[in-house]
Write a protein that holds these residues in place. Structure first.
Motif, mmCIF file in Angstrom:
data_model
loop_
_atom_site.group_PDB
_atom_site.id
_atom_site.type_symbol
_atom_site.label_atom_id
_atom_site.label_comp_id
_atom_site.label_asym_id
_atom_site.label_seq_id
_atom_site.Cartn_x
_atom_site.Cartn_y
_atom_site.Cartn_z
ATOM 1 N N LYS A 15 33.236 35.146 46.782
ATOM 2 C CA LYS A 15 33.254 36.144 45.764
ATOM 3 C C LYS A 15 32.354 36.942 45.421
ATOM 4 N N ALA B 194 36.940 39.877 39.785
ATOM 5 C CA ALA B 194 37.016 38.171 40.865
ATOM 6 C C ALA B 194 37.691 36.984 40.159
ATOM 7 N N ALA C 132 39.743 39.937 47.980
ATOM 8 C CA ALA C 132 39.088 39.918 47.629
ATOM 9 C C ALA C 132 37.992 40.889 47.760
#
Length: 427
Positions: free
Chosen positions: A18, A89, A147
């Motif tokens: 991420k 995230a 993601a």
């Protein structure tokens, strides 16, 4: 082969992935014509800026969210513009961790006879090794789709984290915290309100064992609210009332209009995955446009009620079916909405004892149909070709495939439950 502590390695890989995506996104935004960052993220940031100036976030056109989101994202102004991406995230990472905890809860520790948590037939025989738990958890933590959506600056990861947190707390019999989380999820985005009926029935379902089979006794035991349900409902309603009341006191009617009412009457004529897209586009100026938009809710409501009464004893499955139906039949359907139901898939796949090939084929068809729609939509959005009809036809194809996925999942779990009931009778 794997150890329980290996979840930390999986989480670390997901974190690094991420971070790389966010860094790459910053580079692409500066150097490329096509931006990595979602346009909604600019809307969030502008709304947060208005909040820091003591103004209403709704001064930013197209901001249709709770003011709480703009408030949370004020570090975009004070600290760094990428703060929100890091937050989303982190919520995506939390979603993966919750999937891991729920899989462990289902696979390693079946409820004791004293437990008040209801267990469905398909869950009774579900025993997972740590290898299987980590494998299914990786379907989310290492999945590029959630993601990328989170790192582009889309806030859906907050919803997946809130919804799975609610289910996890319910399974841990933490009713008070579960109620607060559920109310926060409904306040943040309205779609979790569709879980109200399944939650109502699920919290009452532990009394089914006391039923003698009579219809009147069944209705009494399942529909009449239990103490646990009353506690959950009262806390959830009170929490939601506080959140709504505070924001209404500060921002007035425009808060209700943009956060809730807009989504009930929304008619988005821009191209999207919805099977209703072209019809709403052509009827945008019609006097029947509002009525057509309301009629689109009818199939949703009918299916949601039916699924609630049929599958309420299996909360994860019922919530998946609810969310999938809500998205597939919605008037507006975009890629980020898919996360709302995909977060349930790793929890359901381990329990498929039969029909796995059919389910896998349906999901592959789902991905292929989505690719077809995206290819046609690219022609419309980036090359300016007049392909509205083909976008609509691709949307119909995608809708048909969604029905196929829904049928395959229901058929697979029906087979699992029937097998469990047969084994139970034989034993």
């Amino acid at each position: 082969m794997f150890k329980e502590n290996d979840i930390n390695i999986l989480l670390l890989i997901s974190v690094l992935f991420k971070i790389c995506l966010i860094i790459y996104g910053e580079w692409q935004d500066v150097t490329q014509v096509v931006k990595f960052t979602d346009v909604d993220y600019s809307v969030f940031t502008d709304a947060a800026r208005f909040v820091t100036e003591g103004k209403s976030p709704y001064e930013r056109a197209t901001y249709r969210y709770t003011p709480l989101l703009a408030l949370i994202l004020t570090p975009n102004i004070y600290v760094h513009p990428a703060f929100g991406k890091l937050l989303f995230a982190a919520c995506d990472l939390l979603t993966g961790w919750l999937i891991y905890k729920l899989l462990k809860l289902a696979g390693f520790s079946l409820p004791s006879p004293r437990s008040k948590v209801p267990v469905s037939q398909s869950q009774v025989s579900c025993q997972l090794s740590i290898d299987a738990v980590l494998l299914y958890t990786s379907l989310w933590l290492l999945n590029p789709l959630p993601a990328i959506i989170a790192c582009r600056g889309n806030a859906e990861a907050i919803l997946t984290a809130l919804v799975l947190s609610t289910i996890y707390m319910l399974k841990c019999e933490q009713l008070h915290l579960a109620a607060v989380l559920y109310a926060t999820a409904v306040h943040t985005k309205i779609y979790p309100i569709t879980y109200a009926l399944p939650l109502y029935l699920w919290l009452n379902s532990r009394r089914r064992s006391k039923c003698s089979g009579k219809v009147t006794e069944y209705l009494w035991n399942v529909l009449w609210p239990s103490r646990e349900l009353l506690v959950f409902a009262s806390i959830a309603i009170a929490t939601l009332a506080v959140l709504v009341g505070v924001h209404y006191a500060v921002y007035g009617y425009e808060f209700l209009e943009h956060t809730y009412l807009y989504h009930a009457t929304r008619r988005d004529i821009r191209h999207n995955f919805s099977v209703y897209f072209y019809m709403l586009y052509l009827s945008a100026e019609s006097e029947w446009a509002f009525a057509i938009g309301l009629l689109a809710f009818v199939p949703q409501v009918v299916l949601l009620v039916a699924f609630s009464f049929e599958f309420y004893d299996d909360l994860e499955l019922c919530c998946f079916l609810h969310t999938f139906t809500f998205v597939a039949f919605n008037k507006v359907c975009t890629s980020q909405y898919f996360l709302w139901y995909l977060c349930f898939v790793p929890l359901l796949l381990p329990r498929l004892a039969t029909g796995k090939t059919r389910v896998l084929a349906a999901w592959l068809a789902w991905a292929a149909a989505q690719a077809v729609w995206l290819a046609v939509a690219y022609k419309l959005e980036f090359e300016g070709d007049n392909v509205f009809v083909f976008v609509w036809l691709a949307g119909i194809l995608f809708f048909v495939v969604n029905i196929l996925v829904l049928w395959s999942m229901i058929a697979a779990f029906d087979a699992v439950q029937n097998k469990s009931k047969l084994n139970h009778k034989l034993s």
